[in-house]
Scaffold this motif. Structure first.
Motif, mmCIF file in Angstrom:
data_model
loop_
_atom_site.group_PDB
_atom_site.id
_atom_site.type_symbol
_atom_site.label_atom_id
_atom_site.label_comp_id
_atom_site.label_asym_id
_atom_site.label_seq_id
_atom_site.Cartn_x
_atom_site.Cartn_y
_atom_site.Cartn_z
ATOM 1 N N ALA A 1 -8.029 4.554 -1.090
ATOM 2 C CA ALA A 1 -7.192 4.695 0.083
ATOM 3 C C ALA A 1 -5.764 4.733 -0.228
ATOM 4 C CB ALA A 1 -7.617 3.532 1.080
ATOM 5 N N SER A 2 -5.415 3.814 -0.950
ATOM 6 C CA SER A 2 -3.729 3.879 -1.570
ATOM 7 C C SER A 2 -3.337 5.229 -2.196
ATOM 8 C CB SER A 2 -3.749 2.780 -2.335
ATOM 9 O OG SER A 2 -2.624 2.807 -3.102
ATOM 10 N N ARG A 3 -4.440 5.632 -2.996
ATOM 11 C CA ARG A 3 -3.908 6.859 -3.586
ATOM 12 C C ARG A 3 -3.625 8.181 -2.475
ATOM 13 N NH1 ARG A 3 -7.739 5.228 -7.469
ATOM 14 N NH2 ARG A 3 -9.257 6.569 -6.397
ATOM 15 N N GLY A 4 -4.089 7.997 -1.446
ATOM 16 C CA GLY A 4 -4.085 9.041 -0.202
ATOM 17 C C GLY A 4 -2.885 9.052 0.545
ATOM 18 N N LEU A 5 -2.083 7.947 0.257
ATOM 19 C CA LEU A 5 -1.026 7.534 1.494
ATOM 20 C C LEU A 5 0.269 8.199 0.766
ATOM 21 C CD1 LEU A 5 -1.820 4.221 2.756
ATOM 22 C CD2 LEU A 5 -2.385 6.593 3.614
ATOM 23 N N PRO A 6 0.871 9.160 1.136
ATOM 24 C CA PRO A 6 2.311 9.406 0.512
ATOM 25 C C PRO A 6 3.617 8.343 0.836
ATOM 26 C CG PRO A 6 1.980 10.769 2.370
ATOM 27 C CD PRO A 6 0.885 9.862 2.365
ATOM 28 N N GLY A 7 3.230 7.554 1.801
ATOM 29 C CA GLY A 7 4.216 6.837 2.051
ATOM 30 C C GLY A 7 5.107 7.373 3.441
ATOM 31 N N PRO A 8 6.497 6.769 3.630
ATOM 32 C CA PRO A 8 7.201 5.689 2.872
ATOM 33 C C PRO A 8 6.537 4.372 3.196
ATOM 34 C CG PRO A 8 8.510 6.409 4.572
ATOM 35 C CD PRO A 8 7.354 7.362 4.689
ATOM 36 N N GLY B 1 -4.286 0.027 18.196
ATOM 37 C CA GLY B 1 -3.435 1.110 17.963
ATOM 38 C C GLY B 1 -1.820 0.786 17.688
ATOM 39 N N LYS B 2 -1.611 0.005 19.307
ATOM 40 C CA LYS B 2 -0.327 -0.285 19.260
ATOM 41 C C LYS B 2 0.016 -1.042 18.354
ATOM 42 C CE LYS B 2 2.661 -2.012 23.208
ATOM 43 N NZ LYS B 2 2.572 -2.527 24.682
ATOM 44 N N ALA B 3 -0.520 -2.181 18.049
ATOM 45 C CA ALA B 3 -0.360 -3.394 17.107
ATOM 46 C C ALA B 3 -0.279 -2.718 15.861
ATOM 47 C CB ALA B 3 -1.488 -4.320 17.152
ATOM 48 N N VAL B 4 -0.964 -2.025 15.368
ATOM 49 C CA VAL B 4 -0.667 -1.312 13.941
ATOM 50 C C VAL B 4 0.364 -0.338 14.005
ATOM 51 C CG1 VAL B 4 -1.596 0.141 12.071
ATOM 52 C CG2 VAL B 4 -3.170 -1.478 13.545
ATOM 53 N N ALA B 5 0.794 0.179 15.015
ATOM 54 C CA ALA B 5 2.066 1.121 14.970
ATOM 55 C C ALA B 5 3.245 0.141 14.985
ATOM 56 C CB ALA B 5 1.905 1.845 16.242
ATOM 57 N N GLU B 6 3.276 -1.283 15.773
ATOM 58 C CA GLU B 6 4.341 -1.984 15.949
ATOM 59 C C GLU B 6 4.484 -2.873 14.482
ATOM 60 O OE1 GLU B 6 3.474 -4.764 19.021
ATOM 61 O OE2 GLU B 6 3.993 -3.292 20.727
ATOM 62 N N PHE B 7 3.353 -2.866 13.708
ATOM 63 C CA PHE B 7 3.399 -3.397 12.517
ATOM 64 C C PHE B 7 3.945 -2.641 11.399
ATOM 65 C CE2 PHE B 7 0.977 -4.142 8.389
ATOM 66 C CZ PHE B 7 1.793 -5.408 8.212
ATOM 67 N N SER B 8 3.483 -1.335 11.433
ATOM 68 C CA SER B 8 4.161 -0.306 10.695
ATOM 69 C C SER B 8 5.667 -0.253 10.547
ATOM 70 C CB SER B 8 3.631 1.230 10.724
ATOM 71 O OG SER B 8 2.215 0.888 10.743
ATOM 72 N N ALA B 9 6.177 -0.316 12.125
ATOM 73 C CA ALA B 9 7.692 -0.261 12.286
ATOM 74 C C ALA B 9 8.376 -1.516 11.772
ATOM 75 C CB ALA B 9 8.024 0.233 13.849
ATOM 76 N N ALA C 1 -10.369 5.329 13.281
ATOM 77 C CA ALA C 1 -9.433 6.164 14.134
ATOM 78 C C ALA C 1 -8.038 5.983 13.968
ATOM 79 C CB ALA C 1 -9.883 5.777 15.688
ATOM 80 N N LEU C 2 -7.594 5.005 13.109
ATOM 81 C CA LEU C 2 -6.359 4.464 13.046
ATOM 82 C C LEU C 2 -5.783 5.179 11.727
ATOM 83 C CD1 LEU C 2 -6.472 0.563 13.324
ATOM 84 C CD2 LEU C 2 -5.733 2.328 14.856
ATOM 85 N N ARG C 3 -6.648 5.815 11.009
ATOM 86 C CA ARG C 3 -6.086 6.553 9.960
ATOM 87 C C ARG C 3 -4.876 7.622 10.107
ATOM 88 N NH1 ARG C 3 -11.993 6.653 8.030
ATOM 89 N NH2 ARG C 3 -12.053 4.756 6.563
ATOM 90 N N SER C 4 -3.879 7.603 9.451
ATOM 91 C CA SER C 4 -2.643 8.618 9.690
ATOM 92 C C SER C 4 -2.167 8.602 8.234
ATOM 93 C CB SER C 4 -1.958 8.069 10.546
ATOM 94 O OG SER C 4 -1.168 7.024 9.823
ATOM 95 N N ALA C 5 -0.980 9.347 8.021
ATOM 96 C CA ALA C 5 -0.308 9.761 6.899
ATOM 97 C C ALA C 5 0.184 8.426 6.289
ATOM 98 C CB ALA C 5 0.779 10.488 7.098
ATOM 99 N N ASN C 6 0.360 7.494 7.209
ATOM 100 C CA ASN C 6 0.804 6.243 6.455
ATOM 101 C C ASN C 6 -0.382 5.043 6.638
ATOM 102 O OD1 ASN C 6 3.389 7.159 5.427
ATOM 103 N ND2 ASN C 6 4.096 7.305 7.559
#
Length: 521
Positions: free
Chosen positions: A380-387, A491-499, A403-408
């Motif tokens: 899974a790590s290899r599939g994420l370009p970042g940042p 989904g909202k919590a993960v988005a806030e965590f990513s930010a 369902a949470l999988r995205s570019a990051n």
């Protein structure tokens, strides 16, 4: 069956979410239905002992003693009588809600069949306790219940003489009947308590005591109800007259209208079929079981952590069989193991940092070993370009993390969140596989595997082995415990965590912790 469970689960989830706002997750009554059932049972037992002091047996004295409690001694015996009545109703209510909730959450099949199966006679024992209690009052309702019950029993070919003949006239009933009835009303609850003990034998750390605040609130509610609407009798029984209109307690006497409108044998058939269907629910259809946990003795020193953490008593310590210099080894009971993986997360040898030719732990899931979990995380790590690279580790019984999988954002599902050893979090961050790790699982206090969320919380807090090392930057760790329907919330919590991760300074060298990252979640 699936549609019914899905409907009920959604209904319970919505209702529990609403009650969370009123009581808080820790005091939510729907989360503690089993414990509240026990709580009401003991209220019934204590109040029943108190009432017994003032109760007289006999065709006349039974009614008059109960009336004296309710009128002349209303301020103590009368309140205890009402408390006894309403606690009995509460026991029935929470017992039925508990059954529906366990069915909705799919916690009755596979190795959990025993707890469900032994719950079937518990329900009938509670019914019998309530019915015999109504007889003892010996008012018009008791007369109606006594006649209807004995006629129902007489429909079975077990008795040499009809029991109902004892209620044909005032002279056919003597005081010995009430002595026998009182004995039954005391003996059946004791049998019920024994069956409840059997009911919990396959459950580790059963919750039979609700939180103190919730228990105090329930008791206060019962006392207030006893004062505002006290329980009264419905007029003295008279075997010379046929009871007219009586008020039924629909918690215990729901079958009696059927006894008036259907043949007695038909009601027995209905009760028998319903009981058999209820007892057979765990095999309708049977659960497809995953392979049970497997012990690898070369890596097991008998530390007992897996046995201590198993929610279903599926692991015990047995004598050593391989000659290694340890006294015990872990032994898995195939009939009890639910393949949750919590034992793997508890094993001190379960660390992804180890780099032998094959990663083997003291105890593992054959179909989902730690080596496979590590491989999925690395892939899974290899599939994420970042940042900002975030991995979500989630329970398969909570909201869907796929369902949470995205570019990051990467996601890996687990049978239980406590299957992930704390060292996996350390591995993800210190090896620069991800910039943040987010944990999710079942709602607080209602883990599908009972203790997974609690054990993970304690491991992160450093109060339960294996604990998360202090070097792991807590600012790069997030968590949220949600229901299966809380997709948007997660989904909202993960988005806030990513930010939040994006706002942190670049990750320090492995083992280093910045002041900002040291803040706990």
């Amino acid at each position: 069956m699936k549609r019914i469970k899905s409907f009920l689960r959604d209904a319970f989830t919505r209702l529990e979410t609403g009650l969370d706002h009123v009581f808080g997750p820790a005091w939510n009554p729907l989360v503690h239905t089993g414990a509240l059932g026990f709580f009401f049972y003991f209220i019934v037992a204590v109040s029943g002992v108190y009432i017994y002091v003032f109760f007289d047996t006999g065709t006349v004295s039974a009614f008059t003693s109960v009336e004296r409690m309710s009128t002349a001694q209303w301020y103590h015996a009368g309140i205890m009588r009402s408390l006894h009545r309403y606690a009995s109703d509460g026991l029935m209510l929470f017992m039925m809600v508990h059954v529906l909730r366990e069915f909705a959450m799919d916690r009755f099949r596979g190795p959990r069949w025993f707890t469900w199966f032994t719950g079937t006679p518990i329900m009938w024992l509670v019914f019998i306790c309530g019915i015999t209690g109504y007889w003892l009052v010996w008012d018009k309702l008791a007369q109606y219940v006594a006649i209807a019950t004995t006629e129902w029993l007489d429909a079975l070919p077990f008795f040499a003489e009809p029991i109902a003949r004892n209620f044909l006239s005032p002279t056919s009933l003597d005081d010995r009947f009430f002595t026998l009835l009182l004995f039954l009303h005391i003996a059946v609850p004791l049998i019920l308590l024994f069956v409840l003990w059997i009911h919990l034998q396959r459950v580790s750390r059963p919750k039979i005591v609700p939180p103190r605040g919730l228990a105090a609130g329930m008791l206060a509610m019962l006392v207030v109800l006893s004062l505002v609407k006290p329980a009264f009798s419905q007029g003295q029984a008279d075997l010379g007259l046929v009871p007219g209109t009586v008020g039924l307690d629909w918690f215990y006497l729901v079958l009696y209208p059927l006894l008036d409108s259907l043949p007695k044998l038909d009601v027995w058939a209905l009760v028998g079929v319903l009981s058999l269907v209820l007892a057979a629910v765990p095999w309708m259809p049977p659960m497809k079981r995953a392979p049970i946990a497997k012990v690898f003795l070369d890596h097991c020193n008998g530390c007992a952590r897996c046995a201590a953490d198993c929610p279903f008593n599926a692991i015990i310590l047995g004598p050593r069989t391989d000659g290694l210099p340890f006294t015990h080894q872990a032994v898995v009971d195939s009939d009890l193991c639910v393949s949750c993986g919590i034992c793997m997360g508890a094993c001190p040898s379960s660390t992804p940092f180890r780099r032998p030719e094959e990663l083997v732990t003291g105890i593992d899931l054959p179909h989902f070993p730690l080596s496979e979990l590590r491989a999925r995380v690395e892939a899974a790590s290899r599939g994420l370009p970042g940042p900002t690279r975030v991995i979500v580790l989630g329970c398969d019984h909570a909201a869907d993390v796929a369902a949470l999988r995205s570019a990051n954002v990467a996601a890996v599902g687990l049978p239980c969140i406590a299957m992930a050893p704390p060292s996996l979090i350390d591995y993800c961050l210190s090896r620069d596989l991800f910039d943040g790790v987010f944990l999710t699982g079942c709602r607080e206090e209602e883990c599908y595997h009972r203790l997974g969320v609690a054990w993970m919380e304690q491991r992160i807090a450093g109060t339960r082995d294996p604990y998360l090392r202090a070097r792991v930057p807590r600012g790069r760790l997030g968590k949220l415990w949600v229901a299966a329907t809380d997709h948007r919330k997660l989904g909202k919590a993960v988005a806030e965590f990513s930010a939040r991760i994006a706002a942190l300074p670049p990750a320090a060298a492995p083992g280093a912790v910045s002041a900002q990252e040291a803040q706990h979640v």
